[in-house]
Design an enzyme around this catalytic site. Sequence first.
Site, mmCIF file in Angstrom:
data_model
loop_
_atom_site.group_PDB
_atom_site.id
_atom_site.type_symbol
_atom_site.label_atom_id
_atom_site.label_comp_id
_atom_site.label_asym_id
_atom_site.label_seq_id
_atom_site.Cartn_x
_atom_site.Cartn_y
_atom_site.Cartn_z
ATOM 1 N N GLU A 96 0.807 -1.210 0.000
ATOM 2 C CA GLU A 96 0.000 0.000 0.000
ATOM 3 C C GLU A 96 0.843 1.265 0.000
ATOM 4 O O GLU A 96 1.949 1.293 0.534
ATOM 5 C CB GLU A 96 -0.912 0.007 1.220
ATOM 6 N N CYS A 109 3.355 8.502 1.251
ATOM 7 C CA CYS A 109 3.844 7.573 2.263
ATOM 8 C C CYS A 109 4.124 6.241 1.551
ATOM 9 O O CYS A 109 3.212 5.597 1.038
ATOM 10 C CB CYS A 109 2.743 7.430 3.319
ATOM 11 N N CYS A 116 6.355 -6.858 7.433
ATOM 12 C CA CYS A 116 7.417 -6.269 8.242
ATOM 13 C C CYS A 116 7.887 -7.286 9.271
ATOM 14 O O CYS A 116 7.084 -8.059 9.783
ATOM 15 C CB CYS A 116 6.887 -5.030 8.958
ATOM 16 N N CYS A 120 5.885 -4.993 15.794
ATOM 17 C CA CYS A 120 5.479 -4.050 16.851
ATOM 18 C C CYS A 120 4.038 -4.360 17.269
ATOM 19 O O CYS A 120 3.187 -4.631 16.423
ATOM 20 C CB CYS A 120 5.604 -2.610 16.356
ATOM 21 N N CYS A 123 0.982 -2.336 15.687
ATOM 22 C CA CYS A 123 0.991 -2.045 14.246
ATOM 23 C C CYS A 123 0.345 -3.160 13.438
ATOM 24 O O CYS A 123 0.679 -4.336 13.573
ATOM 25 C CB CYS A 123 2.431 -1.815 13.778
ATOM 26 N N CYS A 343 -1.641 5.896 9.981
ATOM 27 C CA CYS A 343 -0.461 5.182 10.478
ATOM 28 C C CYS A 343 -0.843 3.869 11.130
ATOM 29 O O CYS A 343 -1.734 3.829 11.966
ATOM 30 C CB CYS A 343 0.231 5.987 11.569
HETATM 31 N N1 SAH Z 1 8.957 0.722 10.428
HETATM 32 C C1 SAH Z 1 9.010 2.150 10.439
HETATM 33 C C2 SAH Z 1 8.016 2.805 9.490
HETATM 34 C C3 SAH Z 1 6.598 2.323 9.453
HETATM 35 S S1 SAH Z 1 5.478 2.826 10.675
HETATM 36 C C4 SAH Z 1 8.856 2.669 11.857
HETATM 37 O O1 SAH Z 1 8.630 1.864 12.752
HETATM 38 O O2 SAH Z 1 9.019 3.861 12.086
HETATM 39 C C5 SAH Z 1 5.261 4.543 10.533
HETATM 40 C C6 SAH Z 1 4.768 5.172 11.837
HETATM 41 O O3 SAH Z 1 3.446 4.746 12.164
HETATM 42 C C7 SAH Z 1 5.639 4.766 13.013
HETATM 43 O O4 SAH Z 1 5.918 5.812 13.889
HETATM 44 C C8 SAH Z 1 4.761 3.737 13.690
HETATM 45 O O5 SAH Z 1 5.171 3.529 14.980
HETATM 46 C C9 SAH Z 1 3.389 4.347 13.518
HETATM 47 N N2 SAH Z 1 2.289 3.424 13.767
HETATM 48 C C10 SAH Z 1 2.279 2.098 13.560
HETATM 49 N N3 SAH Z 1 1.095 1.577 13.956
HETATM 50 C C11 SAH Z 1 0.346 2.594 14.420
HETATM 51 C C12 SAH Z 1 -0.988 2.676 14.944
HETATM 52 N N4 SAH Z 1 -1.775 1.616 15.062
HETATM 53 N N5 SAH Z 1 -1.447 3.903 15.320
HETATM 54 C C13 SAH Z 1 -0.670 5.002 15.167
HETATM 55 N N6 SAH Z 1 0.566 4.973 14.669
HETATM 56 C C14 SAH Z 1 1.086 3.782 14.303
#
Ligand code: SAH
Length: 352
Positions: A96, A109, A116, A120, A123, A343
Site C-alpha cells: 500500500e 507515504c 514487516c 510491533c 501495528c 499510520c
Molecule cells: N517501520 C518504520 C516505518 C513504518 S510505521 C517505523 O517503525 O518507524 C510509521 C509510523 O506509524 C511509526 O511511527 C509507527 O510507529 C506508527 N504506527 C504504527 N502503527 C500505528 C498505529 N496503530 N497507530 C498510530 N501509529 C502507528
Amino acid sequence: MHKLKLKHSFYDLNFSDLDLIIKQNNFNTSVTSLLFNWHYKKKNTTQCIDNIAKPAIKFFESNFDFSLPELDTVHQSTHDRTVKFLFKLTDQHKVETVLIPFHNKYSICLSSQVGCAMNCSFCFTGKQGLHRNLLTSEIVGQFIQAWRWLATNRPGEERILNIVFMGQGEPLHNFDAVKKACEIFLSKHGASIGVQKITISTAGYLPGLKRWSEEIPGVNLALSLHSPYEEKRNELIPINKKYPLPEVLSYIDKIPLQKKQFVTYEYILIKDLNDSTDDANKLGELLVGKSAYINLIPFNAFPGSDYKQPDSNTIEKFKTILDTYKIPTLIRTAKGDDVLAACGQLNSKQTL
Ligand code: SAH
C-alpha cells in the site's frame, strides 16, 4: 502462476548505474539525463524516443522492463483528500501507498517491504510478518504510479512534494533498495526532490542507522520512540531488546544535521499504557536539548487491536508537559482513517 521477470527493471537503476550502461555501450552520454528526465521528471512510462538514437532505443527495448506495480484498488477518503493505493506486484504480493494532502500538495507515504519483521505490538502491518523486501523499482514505482493517478484523476494537483517512508515495512531493514530509491528521487535530472523533503522512519534498526551519515546524508530521520522506559518499549517494539533505546539515541546524536534540521521522534499515545504525566516528563527529560521535534500520534485502531486511543484531554495534557521542556510538539491528527490509510492501519491482506 506468477510471471517471471526476465528483464531487469529500468526503474532499479540510479543515475550512475544508467550512466555506466550508456558508456559501456558507447551511446551518447546525454542519453542518461534524457532518460531520467523522461521517466522521473515527466513521469512517462513509455519508451523515451525524444532525441535518442535508434540503436539506444532498441537496446533499452530489448534489455529492460519498463512495467510498474499494477494499480489494484484505490480508496479515496470522504473525510479529506487522502488516497490509499493498493498495488499488485509481479509475484502477486500487494503493498500500500498513501497520498496525504497538505495545503494544495501531497506527501506520499511509501512502503519498503511486503509486511514487516519488526512485529510491533500496535501495528497492523506487523501482524502480517515479513514476506520480502521491495525492489527499488517497486518503491520508485509507487511514486510514479501515484503521480500519474493524480495527473489523470485530479489534474493540476500532481504535486508530491514530500516523501515519507512510513508505509509498510522497516525501511532500514531494506537499506540498499531504499537508498537507491532515494538517489533516484534526489537526482537533479529526474524528480529532483530536495534532500530535506525525504523522511525515513525507523523503529530503531541500528545496522541501518550506522550507514546513515555516510550513505544517505541530509535525508530526514524519524525514530519511532513510543516509550522512554525500557520495559515498555520492549513490549511495544520487540527489536528494542536487540538494539536498546539508549544505544539508538546515542547513535542518532552522532548523525550530523543541517541547519534547521531536526530529528522527528514519533510517539504513539496509547490509553493507560504510555500516556501518563510521568511518561511525558520522562520523554521530555530524554529529549530536552536535542534538535528534536515530537510527533504525537494518537493510536489508530485496527481490526483485532486491544489498545485504545486516549481521550483528547489526556493527549493535550501530554503535549502541555512536553511544551515545558521547550520541545516542538505536534499532535498528528489522523488522515484517511475511514479508508484504513492512517499510520499503522496498512495491512494489504485485510483491506476494505
Ligand atoms: N517501520 C518504520 C516505518 C513504518 S510505521 C517505523 O517503525 O518507524 C510509521 C509510523 O506509524 C511509526 O511511527 C509507527 O510507529 C506508527 N504506527 C504504527 N502503527 C500505528 C498505529 N496503530 N497507530 C498510530 N501509529 C502507528
